[in-house]
Design a protein around this motif. Sequence first.
Motif, short mmCIF file in Angstrom:
data_model
loop_
_atom_site.label_atom_id
_atom_site.label_comp_id
_atom_site.label_asym_id
_atom_site.label_seq_id
_atom_site.Cartn_x
_atom_site.Cartn_y
_atom_site.Cartn_z
N ARG A 37 67.97 26.96 -1.55
CA ARG A 37 66.56 26.55 -1.52
C ARG A 37 66.02 26.35 -2.93
NH1 ARG A 37 63.79 29.99 3.46
NH2 ARG A 37 65.53 29.77 4.93
N ASP A 74 64.43 24.42 12.07
CA ASP A 74 64.31 25.69 11.35
C ASP A 74 62.94 25.80 10.68
OD1 ASP A 74 64.58 27.97 9.82
OD2 ASP A 74 66.60 27.49 9.13
N ARG A 75 62.07 26.62 11.23
CA ARG A 75 60.73 26.77 10.69
C ARG A 75 60.75 27.36 9.28
NH1 ARG A 75 57.01 30.68 14.02
NH2 ARG A 75 58.03 29.42 15.68
N ASN A 76 61.71 28.24 8.99
CA ASN A 76 61.76 28.91 7.69
C ASN A 76 62.08 27.94 6.55
OD1 ASN A 76 61.26 31.43 8.89
ND2 ASN A 76 63.44 31.73 9.34
N GLN A 77 62.82 26.88 6.85
CA GLN A 77 63.20 25.93 5.80
C GLN A 77 62.33 24.68 5.81
OE1 GLN A 77 67.47 25.40 4.86
NE2 GLN A 77 67.88 26.41 6.82
N ARG A 78 61.39 24.60 6.72
CA ARG A 78 60.66 23.35 6.94
C ARG A 78 59.93 22.88 5.68
NH1 ARG A 78 57.48 23.84 12.16
NH2 ARG A 78 59.65 23.89 12.89
#
Length: 315
Positions: free
Chosen positions: A11, A44-48
């Motif tokens: 990330r 994937d909400r965490n990587q959005r």
Amino acid sequence: ILLSFILARRRSFLIIGTLMMAVNLHPLSVVPFLCSMFIVAIIDRNQRFFLISTMVISITGVLFFNWREFLGYWNFLVSQMYHLLPSTYGGELSGQFIDEWNFIRWTSIYAIFGCIGCVIFFKRQLLLGFFTIFVLLLYAVRVIFYRRFFILLDISLICFSGIFLEWWIRDMKRNWYGKILITVYCLLLLMNIILFVLKKEPLISQEAFMAMLESSSFPSKSFVMSVSSTSAPWLYGFTGKRVIAPGIFDYAIWNFQQWENFWYTNDSEERARLMRMYGTDPIFVFVEKDNGSMISHLRQDAHFKQLNDYWWRFY
């Protein structure tokens, strides 16, 4: 592309730089990567936020600095040239890469592990998994230069086979038969590399190479031209002349559409007009024996004279 996968996993916003560089160097290679980023961002909400923001910044930056490149691709696709051209020209638009059979033969030693790894670890490697799916889709629908996607498919297979083999070796090395299997597999990999090196031959024949060396008798200020990407680097490396060729940028005057006109037009005056853009210095054109379509065009063009089996001169 590989560096972008690593940065995406960490990330890191440094991925913006690698994506912009990749798009400028080879835009088609980045299409499946961007598509897979978009799908993973939805899932994937965490990587959005990270994925969407890097995509938007990268695409905006590339379009700002290199919009002409994409305009050329767009015009090409709109013209639907692939469907309008005779089948004899299909090789040009395939990307001039290895065929399906050779790809399967050369990757078979690890492809099976890559397929198993993709099935087992798909949910853990969503970005790589969807990247593989989009590469296969782009190849299946025969997108322009579709054989180039074999390179990206090879990257996916290598990555997934590495993931699977790491997991497999950790489990198998505890047993004596596992160590034997690992040793045998490593030996097979080594044998595959040795056989490939021993059987590898140049892309051009000895006869064609010797014909290239005949350019030493041409005037010192002359140009030599290649009509294909196969002979272009050989002419660049061994003739000592100024080289005009697709992909060789030292004397790149023509754009993509003008190269298309030179290859396929039946209008000899249009072809001559393009050649005269290089001035009055002599131009010698190198054409391989198996390029029947180009030879046919030049034989019907009064502006070109055949010197031997490979060389033509423009007047």
